[in-house]
Scaffold this motif. Sequence first.
Motif, PDB file in Angstrom:
ATOM      1  N   GLY A   1       0.815  -1.206   0.000  1.00 47.76           N
ATOM      2  CA  GLY A   1       0.000   0.000   0.000  1.00 47.76           C
ATOM      3  C   GLY A   1       0.847   1.254   0.000  1.00 47.76           C
ATOM      4  O   GLY A   1       1.830   1.361   0.731  1.00 47.76           O
ATOM      5  N   ASP A   2       0.468   2.227  -0.828  1.00 48.58           N
ATOM      6  CA  ASP A   2       1.134   3.535  -0.847  1.00 48.58           C
ATOM      7  C   ASP A   2       0.217   4.542  -0.168  1.00 48.58           C
ATOM      8  O   ASP A   2      -0.599   4.166   0.681  1.00 48.58           O
ATOM      9  N   GLU A   3       0.310   5.812  -0.505  1.00 48.00           N
ATOM     10  CA  GLU A   3      -0.477   6.841   0.158  1.00 48.00           C
ATOM     11  C   GLU A   3      -1.977   6.540   0.041  1.00 48.00           C
ATOM     12  O   GLU A   3      -2.496   6.313  -1.039  1.00 48.00           O
ATOM     13  N   GLY A   4      -2.655   6.515   1.191  1.00 50.64           N
ATOM     14  CA  GLY A   4      -4.084   6.264   1.231  1.00 50.64           C
ATOM     15  C   GLY A   4      -4.481   4.817   1.046  1.00 50.64           C
ATOM     16  O   GLY A   4      -5.672   4.498   0.998  1.00 50.64           O
ATOM     17  N   GLU A   5      -3.507   3.889   0.941  1.00 51.30           N
ATOM     18  CA  GLU A   5      -3.797   2.472   0.712  1.00 51.30           C
ATOM     19  C   GLU A   5      -3.401   1.645   1.935  1.00 51.30           C
ATOM     20  O   GLU A   5      -2.485   1.999   2.674  1.00 51.30           O
ATOM     21  N   ALA A   6      -4.104   0.524   2.113  1.00 49.05           N
ATOM     22  CA  ALA A   6      -3.847  -0.381   3.242  1.00 49.05           C
ATOM     23  C   ALA A   6      -3.391  -1.741   2.729  1.00 49.05           C
ATOM     24  O   ALA A   6      -3.710  -2.140   1.606  1.00 49.05           O
ATOM     25  N   SER A   7      -2.634  -2.455   3.566  1.00 47.85           N
ATOM     26  CA  SER A   7      -2.212  -3.825   3.270  1.00 47.85           C
ATOM     27  C   SER A   7      -2.400  -4.674   4.519  1.00 47.85           C
ATOM     28  O   SER A   7      -2.193  -4.204   5.639  1.00 47.85           O
ATOM     29  N   VAL A   8      -2.795  -5.932   4.313  1.00 55.54           N
ATOM     30  CA  VAL A   8      -2.937  -6.897   5.397  1.00 55.54           C
ATOM     31  C   VAL A   8      -2.312  -8.203   4.943  1.00 55.54           C
ATOM     32  O   VAL A   8      -2.534  -8.646   3.813  1.00 55.54           O
ATOM     33  N   GLY A   9      -1.517  -8.836   5.806  1.00 57.46           N
ATOM     34  CA  GLY A   9      -0.860 -10.081   5.439  1.00 57.46           C
ATOM     35  C   GLY A   9      -0.669 -11.005   6.608  1.00 57.46           C
ATOM     36  O   GLY A   9      -0.877 -10.641   7.774  1.00 57.46           O
ATOM     37  N   ALA A  10      -0.278 -12.251   6.306  1.00 60.80           N
ATOM     38  CA  ALA A  10       0.015 -13.257   7.317  1.00 60.80           C
ATOM     39  C   ALA A  10       1.285 -13.988   6.921  1.00 60.80           C
ATOM     40  O   ALA A  10       1.652 -14.031   5.742  1.00 60.80           O
ATOM     41  N   PHE A  11       1.964 -14.585   7.902  1.00 59.32           N
ATOM     42  CA  PHE A  11       3.230 -15.247   7.609  1.00 59.32           C
ATOM     43  C   PHE A  11       3.436 -16.464   8.492  1.00 59.32           C
ATOM     44  O   PHE A  11       2.830 -16.614   9.560  1.00 59.32           O
ATOM     45  N   TYR A  12       4.321 -17.339   8.019  1.00 62.26           N
ATOM     46  CA  TYR A  12       4.789 -18.490   8.791  1.00 62.26           C
ATOM     47  C   TYR A  12       6.282 -18.629   8.554  1.00 62.26           C
ATOM     48  O   TYR A  12       6.759 -18.550   7.421  1.00 62.26           O
ATOM     49  N   THR A  13       7.045 -18.848   9.629  1.00 61.53           N
ATOM     50  CA  THR A  13       8.498 -19.007   9.544  1.00 61.53           C
ATOM     51  C   THR A  13       8.931 -20.199  10.387  1.00 61.53           C
ATOM     52  O   THR A  13       8.404 -20.420  11.481  1.00 61.53           O
ATOM     53  N   SER A  14       9.904 -20.943   9.881  1.00 60.10           N
ATOM     54  CA  SER A  14      10.493 -22.055  10.624  1.00 60.10           C
ATOM     55  C   SER A  14      12.012 -21.975  10.523  1.00 60.10           C
ATOM     56  O   SER A  14      12.550 -21.772   9.435  1.00 60.10           O
TER      57      SER A  14
END
Length: 282
Positions: free
Chosen positions: A54-67
Amino acid sequence: MKHKQILVALVSATILFTTPALAGSRLLATSGVTQLEGGAGGGLTPWAVISGYGDEGEASVGAFYTSVDVQDFRLKVNGVSASYDNRYEISAAQQSFELKGVAGDLRQEVYGAKYRLYGDAIYTDLPQVSAGLQYKRLIDGDIAEAVGAEDSDSGLDYYVSATKVHLAAAGGYHFLWNATLRATKANQMGLLGYGGDDNNGYKIMPEFSALVLLSDSLAVGAEYRKKPDNLGAFKEDSFRDMFIAWFPNKHVNLTLAYAELGSIAASEDQNGLYFSLTSWFK
């Protein structure tokens, strides 16, 4: 994270490989990957970049997994992050640290926030600079208390990061560097508590990353993370890794690394494989 949850995450990522890229305005790979404590950056250290696209005025949502799987231990981390306006980032992660051959895990929750102070990693002459904090709550504190941690419940890390991309600066390839200064009391990132008999004050620890983008979607690099040595019972070494990160589209990135974690709880030469998957849903 249970095996079923891992399978769901991997299947979701496979589906995302075949879908069109997100509408986020930032360039591919400017999300960074996901750091062990949940924020955007490298695998070991946070960067000044803000998670998602997301840039100006934009949203981002994420998920992650690490091992991270080394000789005597296995660390699993899963969590989520969200950002807005390419300036604000929040994250939540749960770390589960398994001592191989011993029943039970050490678990820790990490809640992070980051704010971009100024600059842009690509478009300004000066580097992008961000400030962040990570609140850590140790769920299983008995071992931390037993090894001499001053606080076996919770701790707070503060950091400032600077990130800069130099276009076509390494034999025609783009080059990125990041430098982070972290104020911390955490023993092994907090999994063995905070502070100790050798030191109970905050220490300023340097962390560095560098990478070359071989293409718009493929990066190779290395990281270094200096850590405090607070406990008289155990020596604590710095973390290092060498990694390759793949960004097939703006939905997903995959990171594979060889991690050198040094001495952990008197077990020397803890080296092994690092794997991380991040998916962006918006």
